[in-house]
Design an enzyme around this catalytic site. Structure first.
Site, mmCIF file in Angstrom:
data_model
loop_
_atom_site.group_PDB
_atom_site.id
_atom_site.type_symbol
_atom_site.label_atom_id
_atom_site.label_comp_id
_atom_site.label_asym_id
_atom_site.label_seq_id
_atom_site.Cartn_x
_atom_site.Cartn_y
_atom_site.Cartn_z
ATOM 1 N N ASP A 4 59.266 41.417 40.716
ATOM 2 C CA ASP A 4 59.852 40.743 39.044
ATOM 3 C C ASP A 4 60.186 41.342 37.934
ATOM 4 O O ASP A 4 60.655 42.906 37.838
ATOM 5 C CB ASP A 4 58.185 40.508 38.159
ATOM 6 C CG ASP A 4 57.720 39.391 37.480
ATOM 7 O OD1 ASP A 4 59.165 38.600 37.245
ATOM 8 O OD2 ASP A 4 57.144 38.429 37.117
ATOM 9 N N GLU A 41 66.572 34.719 35.742
ATOM 10 C CA GLU A 41 64.990 34.406 34.849
ATOM 11 C C GLU A 41 65.232 34.129 33.390
ATOM 12 O O GLU A 41 66.235 35.028 33.430
ATOM 13 C CB GLU A 41 63.979 35.430 35.341
ATOM 14 C CG GLU A 41 62.322 35.497 36.167
ATOM 15 C CD GLU A 41 61.837 36.321 36.501
ATOM 16 O OE1 GLU A 41 60.444 35.827 35.762
ATOM 17 O OE2 GLU A 41 61.507 37.215 35.617
HETATM 18 P P1 C2E Z 1 56.849 36.351 34.373
HETATM 19 O O1 C2E Z 1 55.730 36.675 35.498
HETATM 20 O O2 C2E Z 1 58.037 37.094 33.735
HETATM 21 O O3 C2E Z 1 56.852 34.821 33.564
HETATM 22 C C1 C2E Z 1 58.107 34.821 33.122
HETATM 23 C C2 C2E Z 1 58.491 33.917 31.663
HETATM 24 O O4 C2E Z 1 59.627 33.289 31.211
HETATM 25 C C3 C2E Z 1 56.949 32.794 31.688
HETATM 26 O O5 C2E Z 1 56.361 33.361 30.001
HETATM 27 C C4 C2E Z 1 57.703 31.422 31.267
HETATM 28 O O6 C2E Z 1 57.304 30.628 30.514
HETATM 29 C C5 C2E Z 1 59.277 32.950 30.683
HETATM 30 N N1 C2E Z 1 60.266 31.515 30.844
HETATM 31 C C6 C2E Z 1 60.735 31.179 31.921
HETATM 32 N N2 C2E Z 1 62.577 30.574 31.372
HETATM 33 C C7 C2E Z 1 62.373 30.863 30.443
HETATM 34 C C8 C2E Z 1 63.385 31.095 29.182
HETATM 35 O O7 C2E Z 1 64.320 29.883 29.391
HETATM 36 N N3 C2E Z 1 63.253 31.420 28.418
HETATM 37 C C9 C2E Z 1 62.298 31.694 28.018
HETATM 38 N N4 C2E Z 1 62.220 32.480 26.426
HETATM 39 N N5 C2E Z 1 60.853 32.040 28.549
HETATM 40 C C10 C2E Z 1 61.205 31.627 29.810
HETATM 41 P P2 C2E Z 1 55.226 32.839 29.962
HETATM 42 O O8 C2E Z 1 54.625 31.832 31.287
HETATM 43 O O9 C2E Z 1 54.760 32.629 28.875
HETATM 44 O O10 C2E Z 1 54.593 34.217 30.849
HETATM 45 C C11 C2E Z 1 54.528 35.650 30.439
HETATM 46 C C12 C2E Z 1 54.401 36.597 31.246
HETATM 47 O O11 C2E Z 1 52.506 36.591 31.262
HETATM 48 C C13 C2E Z 1 54.660 36.111 32.928
HETATM 49 O O12 C2E Z 1 56.042 37.304 33.113
HETATM 50 C C14 C2E Z 1 54.015 37.189 33.567
HETATM 51 O O13 C2E Z 1 53.990 38.517 32.813
HETATM 52 C C15 C2E Z 1 52.270 37.320 32.288
HETATM 53 N N6 C2E Z 1 52.037 36.239 33.347
HETATM 54 C C16 C2E Z 1 51.425 34.844 33.246
HETATM 55 N N7 C2E Z 1 51.004 34.259 34.001
HETATM 56 C C17 C2E Z 1 49.837 34.817 34.713
HETATM 57 C C18 C2E Z 1 49.155 35.024 35.507
HETATM 58 O O14 C2E Z 1 49.027 34.518 36.048
HETATM 59 N N8 C2E Z 1 49.102 36.570 36.485
HETATM 60 C C19 C2E Z 1 49.407 37.614 35.893
HETATM 61 N N9 C2E Z 1 48.548 38.992 36.359
HETATM 62 N N10 C2E Z 1 50.229 37.529 35.120
HETATM 63 C C20 C2E Z 1 50.279 36.255 34.068
HETATM 64 MG MG MG Z 2 56.577 36.107 36.961
HETATM 65 MG MG MG Z 3 59.705 37.423 35.201
#
Ligand code: C2E
Ligand code: MG
Ligand code: MG
Length: 746
Positions: free
Chosen positions: A646, A701
């Site tokens: 990631d 991503e």
């Molecule tokens: P991540 O794993 O890198 O997840 C990708 C994040 O980028 C997600 O934010 C997603 O909504 C966001 N994203 C995807 N496409 C775009 C885009 O075009 N523009 C922008 N600005 N953002 C985009 P999210 O869902 O807020 O998650 C943030 C982080 O939280 C994740 O980054 C991950 O590190 C963590 N996370 C989320 N769910 C889980 C989980 O179930 N377990 C764990 N351990 N961490 C999680």
């Molecule tokens: Mg991820």
């Molecule tokens: Mg990511």
């Protein structure tokens, strides 16, 4: 070791001292007991000598008196029958002697005393003894003439002058037998008594305690002498033996020696208060004992002082360990708290700064601990040199310092910290290799009544919120109400999280991964949301970092994984063609060996093929331990799961990761697509190329525009996950997007 030796040293010293003291006490006891018995023996012996001398003096005087009478007899022998001459001679002797009268007795005991008349002396044993041929002294006081009582001295008169014995009388007033017999400056004195204890002559001494006519009566009446002792003494006197007794009279101790005299069966009694003699000896013993005791006290004092000094030194050493930081030589956290506590007591507020060296761990890893320590010392030096009087600096932990600054104004604090940072980096001017040390700071104004622990926590919180993204040597943030609210929010989450998990408030959303070759949805990433009835839909950035800190993320990940498995099961059951779904795996899992076991158990329960499940690991893990990461990836593969890296490109060891870790796909970090940077584009192109060569898939991503999509397609990137196609959506919505079916709600 050193302290053990010293402890031993003190032990030996104490043992020797204790032994010496015990010895001194034993010696003191011995001297005291042996001394007093020696004194008693010596006193007795000495007093016996004194009484012997007294007896000697008295005997000589009696002898002298008898000699005077014998002399008269010789004169009478010469004068024969001249009565007038005889009386004149007698008169002359009486004049110059203790005799009150002198007379002569015939063989029948008839006594003629010139100037006095005739008296019958036949009842007087001394007179009869002289007639019989031996000089004698009356054994008691006798009264032959009216109003006159005295001791009779008698000597034989062998001549044919008509006298058989010469007899003289000495009244007690004229008896000088005891002259100069007082001892010990007058406190010792003597009496003369008859063998039945009647006083013959009493000492003319103011200390004399014994009165009455008979010494036995007096002793019986006035002293504590037992009847046995008295009877012994009475028997001794009757049989002419000497001896000694001790008694107390009127509360005063006395020792009495009695000794027979040569004449009349008389006894001399010498009486002395024993203290008179023992006084100086016992004084000396007391002095010796006191000196010994003083010596013991002094030894104790010396040893005590030594001990105090040693413990003091030890305390100082302990203090040094507790208060001196071994790396910088400056204060420790404990000392810092103490010093700022003193400031607070004075009612002076200050700004507490929590200062951290950026990427210190990296520096430590790259250059080694010695260089790391050198940097810490340098930073400490710069900070301490820049302090005003009364301000404090200390290293609190690893690379975190605390400062207590007088300035309360944010701009002033910011400016000072900026200068510190410049000064810290000044070494770069002289060195060939430049290394930029960035510091990040958090500040909090501490009121005099504030708790330092809370204050430190707030300064730390502020530091973590400091914006270090900009290219500045120093970034500083003041603790504000925002952070305070965050702390409250976290407390609130902590209280709610367990119940929220049990009630299914943590819901997985899916964000599609779209193939750039086919434009089809070829996978998805599960991203958690907290559907809180009280706070609405909460994004993971608002709670995952906190759950990473308190460990709860581990449970959340497993819950998301289970929801994903259940959904894939449902897809299979509904005859849909399932796509692989990736889940995020927090680094915290890796702290538990066999953590995959619980994921495996869930997978098996839902009967989902492992190749439909993918774990997203972060590059951060590679920073902690590449070996651990490698072994985890291997195990994931052994169990048949897929694995992706990631946020690739956001960490420090990306190339290392590529080389060492055989993941199935790289998820290229969002930051490469922000701002349409051409250079970044070329990096992405190379990464895709490299991944291709290493047989890894690539997922871009955070792609938001079609321009980016076209570019990625052009360089051969496999798939895109971004808002350009879809945000993370609930399962049912995902099913509509991916399979074109009206999805089942979760
Ligand atoms: P991540 O794993 O890198 O997840 C990708 C994040 O980028 C997600 O934010 C997603 O909504 C966001 N994203 C995807 N496409 C775009 C885009 O075009 N523009 C922008 N600005 N953002 C985009 P999210 O869902 O807020 O998650 C943030 C982080 O939280 C994740 O980054 C991950 O590190 C963590 N996370 C989320 N769910 C889980 C989980 O179930 N377990 C764990 N351990 N961490 C999680
Ligand atoms: Mg991820
Ligand atoms: Mg990511």
């Amino acid at each position: 070791m050193k302290s053990f030796v010293r402890r031993n040293h003190i032990g030996v010293f104490a043992a020797v001292l204790a032994a010496l003291i015990v010895l001194a006490m034993a010696l003191g006891g011995f001297i005291a007991s042996r001394g007093s018995s020696l004194v008693a023996e010596e006193t007795s012996r000495y007093l016996s000598e004194v009484s012997q001398q007294t007896a000697f003096k008295v005997n000589q005087r009696i002898e002298f008196n008898l000699g005077l009478l014998q002399n008269i007899d010789r004169q009478l022998e010469i004068m024969k029958t001249d009565d007038a001459a005889r009386e004149a001679a007698i008169g002359a002797v009486v004049e110059s002697s203790p005799f009150v009268w002198i007379g002569y007795a015939d063989a029948a005991g008839n006594l003629t005393v010139p100037g006095k008349g005739l008296a019958d002396a036949s009842a007087c044993s001394a007179v009869m003894q002289a007639i019989a041929g031996g000089p004698a002294v009356s054994d008691e006081l006798v009264s032959l003439f009216e109003g006159e009582t005295g001791a009779l001295y008698a000597v034989p008169a062998p001549g044919d002058n008509g006298a058989s014995a010469i007899v003289g009388c000495v009244t007690p007033e004229k008896m000088e037998l005891l002259r100069d017999t007082d001892t010990f400056d007058g406190v010792g004195y003597s009496h003369i008594v008859s063998r039945t204890g009647d006083f013959i002559l009493r000492a003319d001494n103011p200390h004399s305690l014994l009165g009455g006519d008979n010494v036995f009566d007096t002793l019986r009446e006035k002293t504590d002498l037992s009847e046995d002792d008295l009877e012994d003494m009475e028997r001794n006197l009757l049989r002419g033996a000497g001896g000694r007794v001790s008694f107390s009279v009127d509360g005063e101790l006395r020792e009495m020696h009695y000794r027979p005299l040569d004449a009349g069966g008389w006894y001399v009694l010498s009486i002395v208060p024993p203290q008179a003699y023992t006084g100086s000896l016992t004084d000396f013993i007391a002095f010796a004992l006191a000196a010994m005791a003083a010596l013991c006290v002094v030894s104790f004092a010396v040893f005590g002082t030594y001990l105090l000094w040693v413990t003091g030194k030890k305390n100082r050493e302990v203090g040094r360990i507790a208060f001196v930081d071994p790396v910088t030589g400056g204060h420790t956290a404990a000392r810092f708290d103490q010093l700022v506590g003193e400031r607070q007591e004075k009612g002076v507020p200050f700004t507490l700064v929590s200062l951290d060296i950026g990427n210190f761990r990296l520096l430590n890893d790259l250059y080694g601990k010695a260089d790391g320590d050198r940097l810490l010392r340098w930073v400490h030096q710069v900070l301490s040199e820049g302090l005003h009087e009364g301000e404090v600096v200390a290293r609190i932990a690893a690379d975190t310092f605390n400062l207590a600054l007088d300035d309360l104004d944010a701009d002033a604090v910011d400016a000072r910290l900026g200068r510190f940072a410049e000064r810290v980096n000044s070494f770069n001017a002289e060195s060939e290799v430049t290394y930029v040390v960035r510091i990040s700071c958090g500040a909090y104004v501490v009121e005099p009544d504030a708790d330092i622990v809370v204050a430190r926590d707030r300064a730390n919180t502020a530091r973590k919120s400091a914006d270090s993204s900009r290219d500045r040597l120093c970034s500083c943030a003041f603790f504000s109400g925002v952070e305070h609210e965050r702390l409250l929010r976290e407390k609130d989450m902590e209280n709610a999280m367990e119940r929220a998990l049990a009630e299914g408030e943590f819901v997985a959303y899916l964000q599609p991964k779209v193939s750039l070759r086919t434009d089809e949805v070829v996978g998805a990433e599960a991203l958690v949301r907290w559907e809180s009835p009280r706070r609405g839909l909460v994004q993971p950035d608002d709670f995952i970092p906190f759950f990473e800190r308190n460990g709860f993320v581990v449970k959340v990940d497993l819950a998301v994984f289970e929801q994903v498995c259940a959904r894939i099961r449902s897809w299979i059951d509904r005859g849909l063609r399932p796509v692989p779904v990736s889940v995020n795996l927090s680094p915290l899992h890796l702290q538990r060996a066999n953590f995959l076991e619980s994921f495996e158990e869930v997978r098996r329960r839902y009967g989902v093929a492992p190749e439909l499940l993918e774990f997203e690991l972060t590059e951060r893990l590679a920073f902690d331990s590449l070996e651990l990461l490698r072994s985890v990836v291997d195990e994931i593969h052994e169990r048949g799961f897929r694995c992706s890296m990631d946020d690739f490109g956001s960490g420090y060891s990306s190339l290392n990761v590529l080389k060492e870790i055989p993941v199935d796909a790289l998820k290229i970090d969002r930051q490469f697509f922000v701002g349409g940077d051409e250079r970044a584009g070329r990096v992405v192109e190379s990464v895709v190329d490299l991944a291709d060569k290493l047989d890894m898939g690539t997922v871009a991503e955070g792609v938001e525009t079609l321009v980016q999509v076209r570019f990625l397609k052009g360089i051969g990137c496999d798939a895109v996950q971004g808002y350009v196609f879809s945000k993370p959506v609930p399962f049912s919505e995902f099913e509509r997007l991916a399979f074109g079916v009206q999805g089942e709600s979760a």
